[in-house]
Design a protein around this motif. Sequence first.
Motif, PDB file in Angstrom:
ATOM      1  N   GLN A 208       0.810  -1.223   0.000  1.00 20.28           N
ATOM      2  CA  GLN A 208       0.000   0.000   0.000  1.00 20.28           C
ATOM      3  C   GLN A 208       0.839   1.267   0.000  1.00 20.28           C
ATOM      4  N   MET A 209       1.940   1.282   0.733  1.00 19.11           N
ATOM      5  CA  MET A 209       2.735   2.505   0.766  1.00 19.11           C
ATOM      6  C   MET A 209       3.408   2.769  -0.580  1.00 19.11           C
ATOM      7  N   ARG A 210       3.815   1.720  -1.274  1.00 15.97           N
ATOM      8  CA  ARG A 210       4.353   1.901  -2.631  1.00 15.97           C
ATOM      9  C   ARG A 210       3.262   2.470  -3.548  1.00 15.97           C
ATOM     10  N   THR A 211       2.053   1.951  -3.404  1.00 14.06           N
ATOM     11  CA  THR A 211       0.950   2.444  -4.226  1.00 14.06           C
ATOM     12  C   THR A 211       0.651   3.906  -3.922  1.00 14.06           C
ATOM     13  N   MET A 212       0.735   4.278  -2.653  1.00  9.18           N
ATOM     14  CA  MET A 212       0.556   5.685  -2.305  1.00  9.18           C
ATOM     15  C   MET A 212       1.532   6.562  -3.075  1.00  9.18           C
ATOM     16  N   ALA A 213       2.789   6.153  -3.117  1.00  8.72           N
ATOM     17  CA  ALA A 213       3.813   6.940  -3.808  1.00  8.72           C
ATOM     18  C   ALA A 213       3.577   6.959  -5.316  1.00  8.72           C
ATOM     19  N   GLU A 214       3.147   5.835  -5.872  1.00  8.20           N
ATOM     20  CA  GLU A 214       2.926   5.751  -7.316  1.00  8.20           C
ATOM     21  C   GLU A 214       1.792   6.665  -7.768  1.00  8.20           C
ATOM     22  N   HIS A 215       0.843   6.937  -6.873  1.00  6.58           N
ATOM     23  CA  HIS A 215      -0.307   7.755  -7.233  1.00  6.58           C
ATOM     24  C   HIS A 215      -0.158   9.212  -6.796  1.00  6.58           C
ATOM     25  N   HIS A 216       1.025   9.588  -6.388  1.00  6.79           N
ATOM     26  CA  HIS A 216       1.297  10.969  -5.971  1.00  6.79           C
ATOM     27  C   HIS A 216       2.524  11.447  -6.740  1.00  6.79           C
ATOM     28  N   PRO A 217       2.368  12.427  -7.632  1.00  3.30           N
ATOM     29  CA  PRO A 217       3.486  12.823  -8.494  1.00  3.30           C
ATOM     30  C   PRO A 217       4.663  13.455  -7.766  1.00  3.30           C
ATOM     31  N   ARG A 218       4.481  13.856  -6.508  1.00  2.00           N
ATOM     32  CA  ARG A 218       5.568  14.501  -5.773  1.00  2.00           C
ATOM     33  C   ARG A 218       5.980  13.678  -4.546  1.00  2.00           C
ATOM     34  N   ALA A 219       5.755  12.382  -4.611  1.00  2.00           N
ATOM     35  CA  ALA A 219       6.069  11.511  -3.475  1.00  2.00           C
ATOM     36  C   ALA A 219       7.298  10.653  -3.762  1.00  2.00           C
ATOM     37  N   GLU A 220       8.031  10.359  -2.697  1.00  2.00           N
ATOM     38  CA  GLU A 220       9.156   9.432  -2.736  1.00  2.00           C
ATOM     39  C   GLU A 220       8.871   8.310  -1.744  1.00  2.00           C
ATOM     40  N   TYR A 221       9.264   7.101  -2.109  1.00  2.00           N
ATOM     41  CA  TYR A 221       9.074   5.944  -1.232  1.00  2.00           C
ATOM     42  C   TYR A 221      10.436   5.362  -0.877  1.00  2.00           C
ATOM     43  N   VAL A 222      10.638   5.076   0.414  1.00  2.00           N
ATOM     44  CA  VAL A 222      11.876   4.465   0.895  1.00  2.00           C
ATOM     45  C   VAL A 222      11.525   3.307   1.823  1.00  2.00           C
ATOM     46  N   ARG A 223      12.124   2.157   1.592  1.00  2.00           N
ATOM     47  CA  ARG A 223      11.963   1.007   2.488  1.00  2.00           C
ATOM     48  C   ARG A 223      13.263   0.845   3.255  1.00  2.00           C
ATOM     49  N   ILE A 224      13.177   0.831   4.576  1.00  5.33           N
ATOM     50  CA  ILE A 224      14.376   0.743   5.412  1.00  5.33           C
ATOM     51  C   ILE A 224      14.487  -0.669   5.966  1.00  5.33           C
ATOM     52  N   GLU A 225      15.577  -1.326   5.609  1.00  8.88           N
ATOM     53  CA  GLU A 225      15.789  -2.709   6.022  1.00  8.88           C
ATOM     54  C   GLU A 225      16.106  -2.800   7.510  1.00  8.88           C
ATOM     55  N   ARG A 226      15.735  -3.945   8.073  1.00 13.94           N
ATOM     56  CA  ARG A 226      15.975  -4.281   9.481  1.00 13.94           C
ATOM     57  C   ARG A 226      15.256  -3.322  10.432  1.00 13.94           C
ATOM     58  N   ALA A 227      14.212  -2.671   9.911  1.00 15.31           N
ATOM     59  CA  ALA A 227      13.426  -1.766  10.747  1.00 15.31           C
ATOM     60  C   ALA A 227      12.039  -2.341  10.959  1.00 15.31           C
ATOM     61  N   GLY A 228      11.564  -2.245  12.198  1.00 15.72           N
ATOM     62  CA  GLY A 228      10.183  -2.573  12.502  1.00 15.72           C
ATOM     63  C   GLY A 228       9.308  -1.344  12.378  1.00 15.72           C
ATOM     64  N   HIS A 229       8.169  -1.377  13.042  1.00 21.91           N
ATOM     65  CA  HIS A 229       7.192  -0.303  12.932  1.00 21.91           C
ATOM     66  C   HIS A 229       7.744   1.030  13.435  1.00 21.91           C
ATOM     67  N   LEU A 230       8.568   1.005  14.473  1.00 22.25           N
ATOM     68  CA  LEU A 230       9.172   2.230  15.007  1.00 22.25           C
ATOM     69  C   LEU A 230      10.468   2.515  14.250  1.00 22.25           C
ATOM     70  N   VAL A 231      10.340   2.853  12.987  1.00 20.14           N
ATOM     71  CA  VAL A 231      11.515   2.999  12.122  1.00 20.14           C
ATOM     72  C   VAL A 231      12.487   4.019  12.686  1.00 20.14           C
ATOM     73  N   HIS A 232      11.975   5.149  13.169  1.00 19.39           N
ATOM     74  CA  HIS A 232      12.846   6.253  13.583  1.00 19.39           C
ATOM     75  C   HIS A 232      13.702   5.895  14.795  1.00 19.39           C
ATOM     76  N   ASP A 233      13.262   4.937  15.603  1.00 21.22           N
ATOM     77  CA  ASP A 233      14.071   4.486  16.736  1.00 21.22           C
ATOM     78  C   ASP A 233      14.760   3.157  16.463  1.00 21.22           C
ATOM     79  N   ASP A 234      14.199   2.357  15.565  1.00 19.59           N
ATOM     80  CA  ASP A 234      14.782   1.054  15.259  1.00 19.59           C
ATOM     81  C   ASP A 234      16.038   1.193  14.406  1.00 19.59           C
ATOM     82  N   GLN A 235      15.982   2.080  13.425  1.00 18.55           N
ATOM     83  CA  GLN A 235      17.123   2.353  12.551  1.00 18.55           C
ATOM     84  C   GLN A 235      17.308   3.870  12.452  1.00 18.55           C
ATOM     85  N   PRO A 236      17.731   4.505  13.551  1.00 20.23           N
ATOM     86  CA  PRO A 236      17.725   5.970  13.592  1.00 20.23           C
ATOM     87  C   PRO A 236      18.673   6.625  12.593  1.00 20.23           C
ATOM     88  N   GLU A 237      19.820   6.004  12.318  1.00 17.20           N
ATOM     89  CA  GLU A 237      20.753   6.626  11.378  1.00 17.20           C
ATOM     90  C   GLU A 237      20.199   6.622   9.957  1.00 17.20           C
TER      91      GLU A 237
END
Length: 251
Positions: A208-237
């Motif tokens: 769904q998040m990829r689809t969100m980006a595909e349907h928004h001309p000014r959106a970027e999608y990034v998938r962060i590996e080894r991250a759970g739901h709390l991405v900002h604390d799980d993979q902060p760097e």
Amino acid sequence: MVGESALHDEGGTGQPILLLHGLMGSARTWVRQVPWLREHGHVYTFDAAGHGRPVPRVLSTEAFVEDLAAALSAVTEPAVVIGHSMGALHAWFLAAEHPEMVSALVIEDMAPDFRGRTADDWAAMISNWPRPFATREALLGYFGPVAGQYFLDSFEQRDDGWYLHGEVETFRDISAEWGDRHFWDQWASITVPALLIEGEFTITPEGQMRTMAEHHPRAEYVRIERAGHLVHDDQPEQYRKVVEGFLDRLG
């Protein structure tokens, strides 16, 4: 309904940057991101209704976002709104309902359509937590270091330990709404630049998040590996790298 402490001025100068926490979180969950975000603008955090504050008369996304908009009216320029989970939904709903308040979006691990999922088992699990958590170590041991820190930042500390900062029924009903409706229409109305960040071990429905980006001309999608739901604390760097890159491109 907005209390004096709902919107927190975290300092910095330049463009406003507003941070919105996830379900069962608080403004304090962003404490590790605020220092570097101050290098990019004037940072604000916000405590959602029902999270240590009174709940709306109707538990709907519309009510939560109107509460947020009332608080944000104190900020005179459009903000870059950075949201996690529930906060991400509120961020793009705010952009749809009050486009004059939002200059750009960072959406972390949230999707528009959870229909068919229920919150009943999840709420029952919360009800069985050993509350209060008598010590910091007990809380971290129960949830692990990442989620444990999230709850340490959010829960109410009293003399005998850490307590939920809201009612289980409130958290359940917030989540239950997402199982009954979708938010694609609000997303489709948004025109501001957007960064979508998804963890490898996401809670969102597949694709769904990829689809969100595909349907928004000014959106970027990034998938962060080894991250759970709390991405900002799980993979902060990694989180910081992609957010700072996005903010730099906005500038």
